[in-house]
Design a protein around this motif. Structure first.
Motif, PDB file in Angstrom:
ATOM      1  N   THR A  68      -1.400   6.048  -6.250  1.00  0.00           N
ATOM      2  CA  THR A  68      -1.380   6.578  -4.892  1.00  0.00           C
ATOM      3  C   THR A  68      -1.463   5.446  -3.883  1.00  0.00           C
ATOM      4  OG1 THR A  68      -3.778   6.860  -4.783  1.00  0.00           O
ATOM      5  CG2 THR A  68      -2.486   8.717  -5.643  1.00  0.00           C
ATOM      6  N   GLU A  69      -1.014   5.722  -2.673  1.00  0.00           N
ATOM      7  CA  GLU A  69      -1.034   4.684  -1.645  1.00  0.00           C
ATOM      8  C   GLU A  69      -2.454   4.339  -1.222  1.00  0.00           C
ATOM      9  OE1 GLU A  69       0.102   7.733   1.990  1.00  0.00           O
ATOM     10  OE2 GLU A  69       1.573   6.336   1.236  1.00  0.00           O
ATOM     11  N   SER A  70      -3.399   5.229  -1.432  1.00  0.00           N
ATOM     12  CA  SER A  70      -4.787   4.947  -1.057  1.00  0.00           C
ATOM     13  C   SER A  70      -5.592   4.341  -2.205  1.00  0.00           C
ATOM     14  CB  SER A  70      -5.461   6.232  -0.575  1.00  0.00           C
ATOM     15  OG  SER A  70      -5.453   7.202  -1.607  1.00  0.00           O
ATOM     16  N   SER A  71      -4.950   4.059  -3.325  1.00  0.00           N
ATOM     17  CA  SER A  71      -5.646   3.527  -4.491  1.00  0.00           C
ATOM     18  C   SER A  71      -6.186   2.125  -4.223  1.00  0.00           C
ATOM     19  CB  SER A  71      -4.699   3.472  -5.695  1.00  0.00           C
ATOM     20  OG  SER A  71      -5.356   2.897  -6.799  1.00  0.00           O
ATOM     21  N   THR A  72      -7.436   1.939  -4.593  1.00  0.00           N
ATOM     22  CA  THR A  72      -8.039   0.610  -4.488  1.00  0.00           C
ATOM     23  C   THR A  72      -8.181  -0.019  -5.869  1.00  0.00           C
ATOM     24  OG1 THR A  72     -10.250   1.601  -4.578  1.00  0.00           O
ATOM     25  CG2 THR A  72      -9.303   1.180  -2.388  1.00  0.00           C
ATOM     26  N   GLN A  73      -7.839   0.740  -6.896  1.00  0.00           N
ATOM     27  CA  GLN A  73      -7.946   0.259  -8.272  1.00  0.00           C
ATOM     28  C   GLN A  73      -6.806  -0.714  -8.566  1.00  0.00           C
ATOM     29  OE1 GLN A  73      -7.998   3.443 -11.103  1.00  0.00           O
ATOM     30  NE2 GLN A  73      -8.049   2.089 -12.866  1.00  0.00           N
ATOM     31  N   GLU A  74      -7.163  -1.838  -9.150  1.00  0.00           N
ATOM     32  CA  GLU A  74      -6.159  -2.818  -9.552  1.00  0.00           C
ATOM     33  C   GLU A  74      -5.442  -2.284 -10.791  1.00  0.00           C
ATOM     34  OE1 GLU A  74      -4.092  -6.326  -8.920  1.00  0.00           O
ATOM     35  OE2 GLU A  74      -5.705  -5.524  -7.703  1.00  0.00           O
ATOM     36  N   ALA A  75      -4.142  -2.206 -10.735  1.00  0.00           N
ATOM     37  CA  ALA A  75      -3.362  -1.672 -11.858  1.00  0.00           C
ATOM     38  C   ALA A  75      -2.604  -2.803 -12.525  1.00  0.00           C
ATOM     39  CB  ALA A  75      -2.384  -0.618 -11.366  1.00  0.00           C
ATOM     40  N   ASN A  76      -2.585  -2.760 -13.845  1.00  0.00           N
ATOM     41  CA  ASN A  76      -1.740  -3.715 -14.548  1.00  0.00           C
ATOM     42  C   ASN A  76      -0.645  -2.944 -15.274  1.00  0.00           C
ATOM     43  OD1 ASN A  76      -2.546  -3.068 -17.304  1.00  0.00           O
ATOM     44  ND2 ASN A  76      -4.472  -4.094 -16.833  1.00  0.00           N
ATOM     45  N   VAL A  77       0.379  -3.649 -15.654  1.00  0.00           N
ATOM     46  CA  VAL A  77       1.567  -3.029 -16.248  1.00  0.00           C
ATOM     47  C   VAL A  77       1.214  -2.262 -17.510  1.00  0.00           C
ATOM     48  CG1 VAL A  77       3.806  -3.508 -17.304  1.00  0.00           C
ATOM     49  CG2 VAL A  77       3.087  -4.762 -15.283  1.00  0.00           C
ATOM     50  N   ASN A  83       0.827  -1.210   0.000  1.00  0.00           N
ATOM     51  CA  ASN A  83       0.000   0.000   0.000  1.00  0.00           C
ATOM     52  C   ASN A  83       0.867   1.269   0.000  1.00  0.00           C
ATOM     53  OD1 ASN A  83      -2.561   1.040  -0.237  1.00  0.00           O
ATOM     54  ND2 ASN A  83      -2.725   1.447   1.944  1.00  0.00           N
ATOM     55  N   THR A  84       1.792   1.329  -0.986  1.00  0.00           N
ATOM     56  CA  THR A  84       2.664   2.487  -1.147  1.00  0.00           C
ATOM     57  C   THR A  84       2.454   3.098  -2.534  1.00  0.00           C
ATOM     58  OG1 THR A  84       4.462   1.108  -1.988  1.00  0.00           O
ATOM     59  CG2 THR A  84       4.449   1.554   0.386  1.00  0.00           C
ATOM     60  N   CYS A  85       3.032   4.249  -2.742  1.00  0.00           N
ATOM     61  CA  CYS A  85       2.951   4.935  -4.031  1.00  0.00           C
ATOM     62  C   CYS A  85       3.953   4.344  -5.019  1.00  0.00           C
ATOM     63  CB  CYS A  85       3.299   6.418  -3.870  1.00  0.00           C
ATOM     64  SG  CYS A  85       2.209   7.294  -2.763  1.00  0.00           S
ATOM     65  N   LEU A  86       3.630   4.517  -6.290  1.00  0.00           N
ATOM     66  CA  LEU A  86       4.568   4.187  -7.352  1.00  0.00           C
ATOM     67  C   LEU A  86       4.356   5.203  -8.463  1.00  0.00           C
ATOM     68  CD1 LEU A  86       6.733   2.341  -8.603  1.00  0.00           C
ATOM     69  CD2 LEU A  86       4.861   1.076  -9.682  1.00  0.00           C
ATOM     70  N   SER A  87       5.442   5.785  -8.940  1.00  0.00           N
ATOM     71  CA  SER A  87       5.350   6.809  -9.972  1.00  0.00           C
ATOM     72  C   SER A  87       6.204   6.459 -11.173  1.00  0.00           C
ATOM     73  CB  SER A  87       5.817   8.163  -9.416  1.00  0.00           C
ATOM     74  OG  SER A  87       5.000   8.557  -8.338  1.00  0.00           O
ATOM     75  N   LEU A  88       5.680   6.780 -12.343  1.00  0.00           N
ATOM     76  CA  LEU A  88       6.443   6.732 -13.590  1.00  0.00           C
ATOM     77  C   LEU A  88       6.583   8.154 -14.082  1.00  0.00           C
ATOM     78  CD1 LEU A  88       4.959   3.847 -15.766  1.00  0.00           C
ATOM     79  CD2 LEU A  88       6.936   3.791 -14.278  1.00  0.00           C
ATOM     80  N   ILE A  89       7.810   8.548 -14.361  1.00  0.00           N
ATOM     81  CA  ILE A  89       8.090   9.871 -14.908  1.00  0.00           C
ATOM     82  C   ILE A  89       8.714   9.650 -16.269  1.00  0.00           C
ATOM     83  CG2 ILE A  89       9.321  12.042 -14.579  1.00  0.00           C
ATOM     84  CD1 ILE A  89       9.562  11.152 -11.552  1.00  0.00           C
ATOM     85  N   LEU A  90       7.982   9.991 -17.305  1.00  0.00           N
ATOM     86  CA  LEU A  90       8.504   9.877 -18.661  1.00  0.00           C
ATOM     87  C   LEU A  90       8.970  11.252 -19.107  1.00  0.00           C
ATOM     88  CD1 LEU A  90       6.066   7.579 -18.501  1.00  0.00           C
ATOM     89  CD2 LEU A  90       6.977   7.186 -20.778  1.00  0.00           C
ATOM     90  N   LEU A  91      10.122  11.298 -19.717  1.00  0.00           N
ATOM     91  CA  LEU A  91      10.718  12.544 -20.185  1.00  0.00           C
ATOM     92  C   LEU A  91      11.085  12.391 -21.647  1.00  0.00           C
ATOM     93  CD1 LEU A  91      12.211  15.307 -19.983  1.00  0.00           C
ATOM     94  CD2 LEU A  91      14.173  14.035 -19.114  1.00  0.00           C
ATOM     95  N   ARG A  92      10.567  13.279 -22.466  1.00  0.00           N
ATOM     96  CA  ARG A  92      10.965  13.293 -23.875  1.00  0.00           C
ATOM     97  C   ARG A  92      11.759  14.560 -24.130  1.00  0.00           C
ATOM     98  NH1 ARG A  92       6.649  11.736 -27.350  1.00  0.00           N
ATOM     99  NH2 ARG A  92       7.403   9.706 -26.694  1.00  0.00           N
TER     100      ARG A  92
END
Length: 187
Positions: free
Chosen positions: A152-161, A51-60
């Motif tokens: 977000t850490e409070s997200s209940t949505q299942e995320a896939n890659v 139950n932690t955050c994960l971020s993707l930062i894409l830079l072009r």
């Protein structure tokens, strides 16, 4: 070196060897695009489990794309290397940096909420604004855009890659197409 009875070639000092080793180790921290889905899968699973955050930062770096399209591949690669070093300067050891193509990078930032992403981007912008490449005797400045997606850490949505990567890429494309610095979303 003395302890191990090693001798350096004439004209080479230990400080130069250490500096080169640091430089090479920085280069080793940039991973190829083929490893990105596996790393995102691992970090998403951990993020959901803990139950932690994960971020993707894409830079072009849009300038690199333009240089390559105009046939200036050497200049585009030089700009890419400059930017990779700048990104490495602001990332943590727990973050992973991926080179997706000649003009695009992705940072997988573990346990990083949107505020942390904004801080990273704000630290990177002044560095990127100094990035230039010389073309026909003229300094060409780097132009760039960010696409960000944060679980977000409070997200209940299942995320896939696939969804996570696609949303980050869509946000990056939106930023580039709109001429904005950053487009971000959370789930």
């Amino acid at each position: 070196a003395e302890l191990l009875d090693l001798k350096l070639p004439a004209g080479v000092c230990y400080e130069d060897v250490a500096a080169r080793a640091r430089e090479l180790s920085k280069d080793l921290r940039v991973e190829g695009r083929e490893q990105l889905p596996l790393r995102v899968r691992q970090e998403l699973a951990r993020s959901q489990r803990e139950n932690t955050c994960l971020s993707l930062i894409l830079l072009r770096v849009t300038t690199a794309s333009q240089l390559a399209k105009a046939g200036h591949h050497g200049e585009a690669e030089a700009l890419q290397k400059q930017v990779a070093r700048m990104i490495q300067d602001i990332t943590r050891e727990s973050d992973a940096l991926f080179r997706l193509n000649l003009s695009t990078f992705c940072v997988v930032a573990v346990s990083t909420p949107m505020e942390g992403v904004e801080t990273m981007v704000q630290r990177l912008i002044p560095k990127l604004q100094k990035a230039t490449v010389t073309l026909d005797g003229q300094e060409v400045p780097a132009k760039f855009a960010f696409g960000v997606v944060v679980r977000t850490e409070s997200s209940t949505q299942e995320a896939n890659v696939e969804m996570f990567l696609l949303k980050g890429n869509d946000n990056l494309a939106d930023a580039v197409n709109r001429g904005e610095l950053m487009v971000a979303s959370t789930f």
